[in-house]
Design a protein around this motif. Structure first.
Motif, PDB file in Angstrom:
ATOM      1  N   GLY A 372     -14.364  -0.694  -6.276  1.00  0.00           N
ATOM      2  CA  GLY A 372     -13.420   1.254  -6.368  1.00  0.00           C
ATOM      3  C   GLY A 372     -12.587   1.438  -6.143  1.00  0.00           C
ATOM      4  O   GLY A 372     -11.642   1.221  -6.628  1.00  0.00           O
ATOM      5  N   ALA A 373     -12.057   3.332  -6.025  1.00  0.00           N
ATOM      6  CA  ALA A 373     -10.897   3.365  -6.627  1.00  0.00           C
ATOM      7  C   ALA A 373     -10.696   3.397  -5.103  1.00  0.00           C
ATOM      8  O   ALA A 373      -9.741   3.654  -5.468  1.00  0.00           O
ATOM      9  N   GLY A 374     -11.310   2.830  -4.282  1.00  0.00           N
ATOM     10  CA  GLY A 374     -10.334   2.818  -2.960  1.00  0.00           C
ATOM     11  C   GLY A 374      -9.102   4.126  -2.078  1.00  0.00           C
ATOM     12  O   GLY A 374      -8.613   4.358  -1.431  1.00  0.00           O
ATOM     13  N   LEU A 375     -10.184   5.546  -2.506  1.00  0.00           N
ATOM     14  CA  LEU A 375      -9.709   7.164  -1.815  1.00  0.00           C
ATOM     15  C   LEU A 375     -11.008   7.052  -0.976  1.00  0.00           C
ATOM     16  O   LEU A 375     -11.145   6.396   0.197  1.00  0.00           O
ATOM     17  N   PRO A 376     -10.456   7.821   0.096  1.00  0.00           N
ATOM     18  CA  PRO A 376     -10.298   8.485   1.553  1.00  0.00           C
ATOM     19  C   PRO A 376     -11.888   9.081   1.428  1.00  0.00           C
ATOM     20  O   PRO A 376     -12.535   9.502   0.408  1.00  0.00           O
ATOM     21  N   GLY A 377     -12.683   8.200   2.573  1.00  0.00           N
ATOM     22  CA  GLY A 377     -14.082   9.013   2.815  1.00  0.00           C
ATOM     23  C   GLY A 377     -14.627   7.669   1.639  1.00  0.00           C
ATOM     24  O   GLY A 377     -16.366   8.547   1.624  1.00  0.00           O
ATOM     25  N   GLN A 378     -14.085   7.483   0.716  1.00  0.00           N
ATOM     26  CA  GLN A 378     -15.547   5.819   0.452  1.00  0.00           C
ATOM     27  C   GLN A 378     -16.124   5.142   1.341  1.00  0.00           C
ATOM     28  O   GLN A 378     -15.498   4.704   2.363  1.00  0.00           O
ATOM     29  N   ASP A 379     -17.055   5.150   0.898  1.00  0.00           N
ATOM     30  CA  ASP A 379     -18.402   3.900   1.536  1.00  0.00           C
ATOM     31  C   ASP A 379     -17.604   2.871   2.206  1.00  0.00           C
ATOM     32  O   ASP A 379     -17.235   2.287   0.748  1.00  0.00           O
ATOM     33  N   PRO A 380     -17.850   2.498   3.486  1.00  0.00           N
ATOM     34  CA  PRO A 380     -16.961   0.063   3.720  1.00  0.00           C
ATOM     35  C   PRO A 380     -17.565  -0.383   2.727  1.00  0.00           C
ATOM     36  O   PRO A 380     -17.069  -1.000   2.625  1.00  0.00           O
ATOM     37  N   ARG A 381     -18.980   0.547   2.593  1.00  0.00           N
ATOM     38  CA  ARG A 381     -19.719  -1.053   1.750  1.00  0.00           C
ATOM     39  C   ARG A 381     -18.798  -1.340   0.395  1.00  0.00           C
ATOM     40  O   ARG A 381     -19.424  -2.415  -0.235  1.00  0.00           O
ATOM     41  N   VAL A 382     -18.054  -0.083   0.268  1.00  0.00           N
ATOM     42  CA  VAL A 382     -17.888  -0.812  -1.002  1.00  0.00           C
ATOM     43  C   VAL A 382     -16.033  -1.265  -0.725  1.00  0.00           C
ATOM     44  O   VAL A 382     -15.534  -0.296  -0.848  1.00  0.00           O
ATOM     45  N   ARG A 383     -16.076  -2.334  -1.068  1.00  0.00           N
ATOM     46  CA  ARG A 383     -14.923  -3.518  -1.129  1.00  0.00           C
ATOM     47  C   ARG A 383     -14.873  -3.981  -2.649  1.00  0.00           C
ATOM     48  O   ARG A 383     -16.104  -5.005  -2.794  1.00  0.00           O
ATOM     49  N   PRO A 384     -13.733  -4.331  -2.417  1.00  0.00           N
ATOM     50  CA  PRO A 384     -13.202  -6.015  -3.445  1.00  0.00           C
ATOM     51  C   PRO A 384     -14.714  -7.043  -2.988  1.00  0.00           C
ATOM     52  O   PRO A 384     -15.099  -7.607  -1.308  1.00  0.00           O
ATOM     53  N   LEU A 385     -14.677  -7.635  -3.694  1.00  0.00           N
ATOM     54  CA  LEU A 385     -15.788  -8.750  -3.971  1.00  0.00           C
ATOM     55  C   LEU A 385     -15.456  -9.923  -4.523  1.00  0.00           C
ATOM     56  O   LEU A 385     -15.739 -10.700  -4.228  1.00  0.00           O
ATOM     57  N   ASP A 386     -14.530  -9.824  -5.059  1.00  0.00           N
ATOM     58  CA  ASP A 386     -13.887 -11.353  -5.593  1.00  0.00           C
ATOM     59  C   ASP A 386     -14.874 -12.086  -5.976  1.00  0.00           C
ATOM     60  O   ASP A 386     -15.038 -13.377  -6.229  1.00  0.00           O
ATOM     61  N   LEU A 387     -15.442 -11.252  -7.470  1.00  0.00           N
ATOM     62  CA  LEU A 387     -17.557 -12.209  -8.043  1.00  0.00           C
ATOM     63  C   LEU A 387     -16.119 -13.183  -9.364  1.00  0.00           C
ATOM     64  O   LEU A 387     -14.753 -12.406  -9.580  1.00  0.00           O
ATOM     65  N   SER A 388     -16.126 -14.127 -10.051  1.00  0.00           N
ATOM     66  CA  SER A 388     -15.854 -15.348 -10.140  1.00  0.00           C
ATOM     67  C   SER A 388     -16.647 -14.847 -12.291  1.00  0.00           C
ATOM     68  O   SER A 388     -17.497 -14.041 -11.587  1.00  0.00           O
TER      69      SER A 388
END
Length: 417
Positions: A372-388
């Protein structure tokens, strides 16, 4: 980047059998001999031609029967006790849905933002346009299965289909009526409508009966029976390819999509019907406040001009801020929270996000894969996934199995005289 509106490009008719090949331009080879069409931003319209239409059966009777029939993969359709699905109410609701006379200048109808051939959404515009070209700040969501959603709108401002219509009717930048009473008066004084209302309700037009008729028609747009449903709920292992099954496992596990796009043991709407800050809304607001110096505009395939943004600003209205759920609750905790959209039939309802900011599902997957955008307040479930790349393709293969098989009949019923 701004692309030419799809209406300026050639649409290709789409029948029910071909619905999963909507975005074909090339084929991506997968393991196990699978192949998946590579994503393209240009969809193809849904055609009614493949829908069986018995000559001795009224379309509205068929729609009413479907409203009362359980759909594979979907929860039961619940309707108010005073507004059961009947053929006369559904037919009246369709008449209102397509009537441009319900706008201030007789130019706009509900169907102009929710086009049947475009999945009852609008592929041509990222955000809707109302009377006289007035801009709306949000994308028009698909109405397929809207009867199963609660609350409604991207910000959840209305809990009922019976009352949802009042906002668009009176919004200055949508249908622009000065009051709901103006619409009621128009329908009460129209002889044809007077007969239809008395047939459907035994009474003349009123604000509540207008809403009931529109709700009856929209609830008739409920369809399940996607390839995913036939596999996961129907027990048919051949309904989806192995790549889609692997994509579903990614969806539930590594990618964590199912934490918001819920999947139950008996049915799945692919939404928790809650509101979340995914970082996207706040990111778009920062972009609004800090516009670029130039805007790339694609005028033909491969031909891009960089237009001075001051020139764009000089010929357009200001873009409004969108604070999401906060605009309903005025609770600061709700800033930039938007309702989780259903993922059903998403191949026939581009563009994506509340403002139509992404043209393709590949863009959506890339956004969430990056965290995601990595901004304050962003839901912690939105995180880098490192998908191939392969995992992204398999996730897309799964999402392509969520398209219902009877969309052609919804279009046929919408357009049948």
């Amino acid at each position: 980047m701004i692309r030419l509106p799809a209406r300026l490009q050639r649409f290709v008719p789409l029948n029910g059998a071909a619905v999963l090949a909507m975005f074909c331009t090339a084929s991506i080879a997968l393991a196990d001999g699978d192949a998946l069409a590579e994503a393209n931003y240009l969809p193809m319209q849904i055609s009614a031609d493949s829908c069986p239409q018995p000559a001795d059966e009224d379309w509205a009777e068929r729609a009413a029967r479907r409203s009362l029939t359980p759909q594979l993969g979907l929860p039961p359709l619940v309707y108010p006790a005073d507004n059961p699905p009947t053929a006369t109410r559904i037919a009246l609701g369709r008449q209102i849905f397509f009537d441009r006379a319900l706008s201030i200048n007789n130019t706009m109808s509900c169907a102009m933002c929710h086009v049947p051939e475009q999945g009852f959404a609008n592929w041509e515009l990222a955000t809707s346009v109302g009377v006289e070209g007035r801009s709306v700040k949000r994308n028009a969501p698909s109405l397929i299965n809207v009867g199963l959603l609660n609350p409604l709108f991207h910000d959840g401002r209305d809990p009922m289909l019976e009352t949802q219509f009042i906002g668009p009717l009176t919004a200055r930048n949508e249908m622009a009526n000065p009051s709901a009473g103006r619409v009621v008066f128009h329908l009460q004084t129209d002889n044809a409508y007077d007969s239809l209302f008395k047939e459907a309700f035994g009474a003349p037009a009123s604000l509540d009966r207008i809403g009931m008729a529109l709700a009856a028609y929209q609830r008739a747009l409920t369809v399940g029976n996607s390839p995913f449903d036939r596999w996961f709920y129907g027990g048919d292992p051949s309904a989806v390819p192995p790549s889609a099954k692997r994509g579903f496992e990614l969806f539930r596990d590594k990618a964590g999509c199912a934490s918001c796009h819920s999947v139950g043991p008996e049915d799945a709407l692919f939404t928790d019907q809650q509101f979340h800050d995914t970082g996207y809304g706040q990111m778009r607001e920062l972009e609004r406040q800090n516009p670029p110096k130039t805007l790339p505009v694609q005028v033909a395939p491969g031909v891009i001009h960089h237009v001075d943004y001051d020139l764009v600003r000089a010929v357009s209205g200001p873009r409004d801020a969108d604070l999401g759920r906060y605009e309903v609750t005025e609770d600061p905790q709700d800033r930039w929270r938007f309702r989780t959209p259903t993922l059903r039939n998403l191949l026939v309802s581009p563009p994506y996000m509340h403002d139509g900011g992404f043209s393709t599902l590949a863009e959506v997957i890339d956004y969430y894969d990056s965290g995601g955008a990595g901004l304050p307040g962003q839901d912690p479930r939105v995180r880098p996934l490192d998908l191939s790349d392969r995992e992204k393709t398999e996730l897309l293969a799964f999402l392509s199995t969520l398209t219902s098989s009877e969309l052609d009949c919804l279009v046929a019923e919408a357009r049948q005289p």
